[in-house]
Design a protein around this motif. Structure first.
Motif, mmCIF file in Angstrom:
data_model
loop_
_atom_site.group_PDB
_atom_site.id
_atom_site.type_symbol
_atom_site.label_atom_id
_atom_site.label_comp_id
_atom_site.label_asym_id
_atom_site.label_seq_id
_atom_site.Cartn_x
_atom_site.Cartn_y
_atom_site.Cartn_z
ATOM 1 N N LEU A 25 -28.928 -63.186 79.269
ATOM 2 C CA LEU A 25 -28.627 -64.462 78.626
ATOM 3 C C LEU A 25 -28.050 -65.430 79.637
ATOM 4 N N PRO A 26 -28.039 -66.720 79.331
ATOM 5 C CA PRO A 26 -27.309 -67.644 80.210
ATOM 6 C C PRO A 26 -25.851 -67.185 80.344
ATOM 7 N N ASN A 27 -25.257 -67.424 81.503
ATOM 8 C CA ASN A 27 -23.908 -66.921 81.776
ATOM 9 C C ASN A 27 -22.888 -67.312 80.720
ATOM 10 N N VAL A 28 -22.946 -68.524 80.227
ATOM 11 C CA VAL A 28 -21.971 -68.968 79.227
ATOM 12 C C VAL A 28 -22.106 -68.145 77.937
ATOM 13 N N VAL A 29 -23.314 -67.746 77.584
ATOM 14 C CA VAL A 29 -23.528 -66.926 76.394
ATOM 15 C C VAL A 29 -23.061 -65.496 76.655
ATOM 16 N N THR A 30 -23.307 -64.976 77.853
ATOM 17 C CA THR A 30 -22.822 -63.639 78.200
ATOM 18 C C THR A 30 -21.302 -63.594 78.118
ATOM 19 N N GLU A 31 -20.636 -64.638 78.585
ATOM 20 C CA GLU A 31 -19.170 -64.695 78.499
ATOM 21 C C GLU A 31 -18.715 -64.571 77.045
ATOM 22 N N ALA A 32 -19.383 -65.254 76.136
ATOM 23 C CA ALA A 32 -19.037 -65.171 74.712
ATOM 24 C C ALA A 32 -19.380 -63.792 74.148
ATOM 25 N N LEU A 33 -20.467 -63.196 74.602
ATOM 26 C CA LEU A 33 -20.855 -61.864 74.151
ATOM 27 C C LEU A 33 -19.798 -60.833 74.530
ATOM 28 N N ILE A 34 -19.227 -60.956 75.713
ATOM 29 C CA ILE A 34 -18.204 -60.019 76.168
ATOM 30 C C ILE A 34 -17.040 -59.967 75.182
ATOM 31 N N ASP A 35 -16.704 -61.108 74.606
ATOM 32 C CA ASP A 35 -15.592 -61.157 73.653
ATOM 33 C C ASP A 35 -15.869 -60.374 72.378
ATOM 34 N N ILE A 36 -17.134 -60.239 71.985
ATOM 35 C CA ILE A 36 -17.434 -59.529 70.742
ATOM 36 C C ILE A 36 -17.883 -58.081 70.957
ATOM 37 N N LEU A 37 -18.115 -57.672 72.203
ATOM 38 C CA LEU A 37 -18.575 -56.305 72.470
ATOM 39 C C LEU A 37 -17.668 -55.227 71.882
ATOM 40 N N PRO A 38 -16.340 -55.356 71.966
ATOM 41 C CA PRO A 38 -15.501 -54.282 71.414
ATOM 42 C C PRO A 38 -15.724 -54.025 69.925
ATOM 43 N N GLY A 39 -16.152 -55.014 69.176
ATOM 44 C CA GLY A 39 -16.378 -54.851 67.753
ATOM 45 C C GLY A 39 -17.762 -54.337 67.385
ATOM 46 N N LEU A 40 -18.612 -54.144 68.375
ATOM 47 C CA LEU A 40 -19.972 -53.681 68.123
ATOM 48 C C LEU A 40 -20.059 -52.166 68.264
ATOM 49 N N SER A 41 -21.027 -51.583 67.589
ATOM 50 C CA SER A 41 -21.237 -50.141 67.659
ATOM 51 C C SER A 41 -22.487 -49.863 68.491
ATOM 52 N N PHE A 42 -22.284 -49.445 69.736
ATOM 53 C CA PHE A 42 -23.386 -49.071 70.618
ATOM 54 C C PHE A 42 -22.856 -48.076 71.641
ATOM 55 N N ARG A 43 -23.770 -47.332 72.272
ATOM 56 C CA ARG A 43 -23.394 -46.367 73.285
ATOM 57 C C ARG A 43 -23.341 -47.005 74.673
ATOM 58 N N THR A 44 -24.379 -47.788 74.979
ATOM 59 C CA THR A 44 -24.518 -48.360 76.313
ATOM 60 C C THR A 44 -25.033 -49.787 76.206
ATOM 61 N N ALA A 45 -24.502 -50.641 77.073
ATOM 62 C CA ALA A 45 -25.028 -52.001 77.213
ATOM 63 C C ALA A 45 -25.306 -52.243 78.685
ATOM 64 N N VAL A 46 -26.389 -52.926 78.961
ATOM 65 C CA VAL A 46 -26.734 -53.335 80.320
ATOM 66 C C VAL A 46 -26.974 -54.835 80.251
ATOM 67 N N LEU A 47 -26.099 -55.586 80.940
ATOM 68 C CA LEU A 47 -26.101 -57.034 80.821
ATOM 69 C C LEU A 47 -26.209 -57.709 82.182
ATOM 70 N N ALA A 48 -27.006 -58.760 82.242
ATOM 71 C CA ALA A 48 -27.009 -59.632 83.416
ATOM 72 C C ALA A 48 -25.839 -60.591 83.248
ATOM 73 N N ALA A 49 -25.106 -60.801 84.327
ATOM 74 C CA ALA A 49 -23.912 -61.647 84.271
ATOM 75 C C ALA A 49 -23.756 -62.391 85.588
ATOM 76 N N GLY A 50 -22.985 -63.451 85.535
ATOM 77 C CA GLY A 50 -22.695 -64.200 86.746
ATOM 78 C C GLY A 50 -21.816 -63.405 87.691
ATOM 79 N N ARG A 51 -21.799 -63.808 88.929
ATOM 80 C CA ARG A 51 -21.001 -63.108 89.947
ATOM 81 C C ARG A 51 -19.515 -63.079 89.592
#
Length: 185
Positions: A103-129
């Motif tokens: 996702l665009p970096n700004v969207v990935t930043e927002a996604l990081i905030d909600i990851l703890p509330g999601l139910s998944f085993r593994t995530a692989v994300l493209a992110a800014g440096r």
């Protein structure tokens, strides 16, 4: 789909760059550890360059905001359930064991905030440096998998990104789940 077609499809206002490097795709899938019985969710699916190479899995759902790319996704990834909409909203409703995101970096930043509330085993994300994953270290093992840039994408991406793997940590022995009261107290 050839590289010229991908370049034509990319919309700069959505910061679209489609990952095409076979080597980088292999590293991404290795990091994801996709199993045949997994439900896989890809957010920011673009033109399907990742999903079309996805290893076997129980189900594959791809989410894309750009309405222009929905028919392309259906054509390029016929085995996937294609959903048009806001990834940040849909990721909270669609079941998945493995989450993949470019996702665009700004969207990935927002996604990081909600990851703890999601139910998944593994995530692989493209992110800014400079994307900071440290706030997730209590819940996830976080590891940089690779960097991606330039000719790894069509059209070429002008900046360097990194791909990060987040694997949910197992609860420690004797720890209580969050928001659970101890009946002995």
């Amino acid at each position: 789909m050839n590289h010229d077609e991908l370049t034509t499809l990319a919309d700069p206002k959505f910061e679209q760059h489609f990952l095409v490097s076979p080597e980088k795709l292999r590293l991404l899938f290795d990091a994801a550890g996709i199993r045949p019985d997994d439900a896989v969710l890809e957010v920011g699916a673009g033109a399907g360059t990742v999903a079309s190479h996805m290893p076997p899995c129980k189900s594959l759902t791809v989410v894309e905001l750009d309405t222009r790319l929905i028919e392309t996704l259906r054509r390029e990834v016929p085995r996937a359930k294609v959903v048009q909409g806001d990834a940040l909203r849909l990721v909270q409703r669609l079941p998945h064991d493995v989450l993949i995101g470019n996702l665009p970096n700004v969207v990935t930043e927002a996604l990081i905030d909600i990851l703890p509330g999601l139910s998944f085993r593994t995530a692989v994300l493209a992110a800014g440096r400079r994307t900071d994953f440290s706030r997730l270290s209590s819940m996830f093992d976080v590891a940089e998998v690779m960097t991606i840039s330039g000719d790894d994408f069509r059209p070429p991406q002008p900046s360097v990104s990194r791909v990060v793997r987040l694997a949910r940590k197992a609860p420690q022995a004797g720890s209580k789940p969050a928001n659970t009261e101890d009946p002995s107290e």
